[in-house]
Motif scaffolding. Structure first.
Motif, mmCIF file in Angstrom:
data_model
loop_
_atom_site.group_PDB
_atom_site.id
_atom_site.type_symbol
_atom_site.label_atom_id
_atom_site.label_comp_id
_atom_site.label_asym_id
_atom_site.label_seq_id
_atom_site.Cartn_x
_atom_site.Cartn_y
_atom_site.Cartn_z
ATOM 1 N N HIS A 98 107.111 34.940 27.860
ATOM 2 C CA HIS A 98 107.062 35.108 28.854
ATOM 3 C C HIS A 98 106.823 33.591 29.200
ATOM 4 N N GLN A 107 101.246 33.346 38.317
ATOM 5 C CA GLN A 107 101.619 34.973 37.444
ATOM 6 C C GLN A 107 101.897 34.769 35.963
ATOM 7 N N LYS A 162 104.539 36.126 33.682
ATOM 8 C CA LYS A 162 106.341 36.840 34.158
ATOM 9 C C LYS A 162 106.341 37.084 32.693
#
Length: 97
Positions: free
Chosen positions: A26, A85, A87
């Motif tokens: 990620h 964020q 991801k």
């Protein structure tokens, strides 16, 4: 992952994973400071593998791919910019071997 705190500048996220779990590849959309509360994990980051343990910190740069392989039950905080964020680059977020 659970968001613990957020204000206009940053957010704090709690990560708790059991031994044998993996947090798949990620990125974070801002720099992220990982602070280990307890346990051990291998962090695969920038072509290197780092073993992290209680009390250690690690700065992960924005948009750099990384993953965690949990050795012992693991608890950590991640401090990110507000609005950032995490991801995932693979279909499912967290899996257990």
């Amino acid at each position: 992952m659970k968001q613990l705190e957020v204000n206009e500048h940053f957010q704090v996220v709690k990560v708790e994973l059991t031994a044998g779990a993996n947090m798949k590849r990620h990125i974070a959309t801002s720099d992220a400071c990982l602070i280990v509360e307890e346990g051990n994990a291998l962090l695969v980051y920038a072509g290197e593998t780092y073993e992290l343990g209680k009390g250690e910190t690690f700065l992960i740069l924005a948009n750099e791919q990384h993953m965690l392989k949990i050795i012992n039950d693991f608890k950590a905080w991640i401090v990110l910019a507000n609005g950032a964020q995490i991801k995932y680059l693979e279909a499912d977020n967290i899996y257990i071997n």
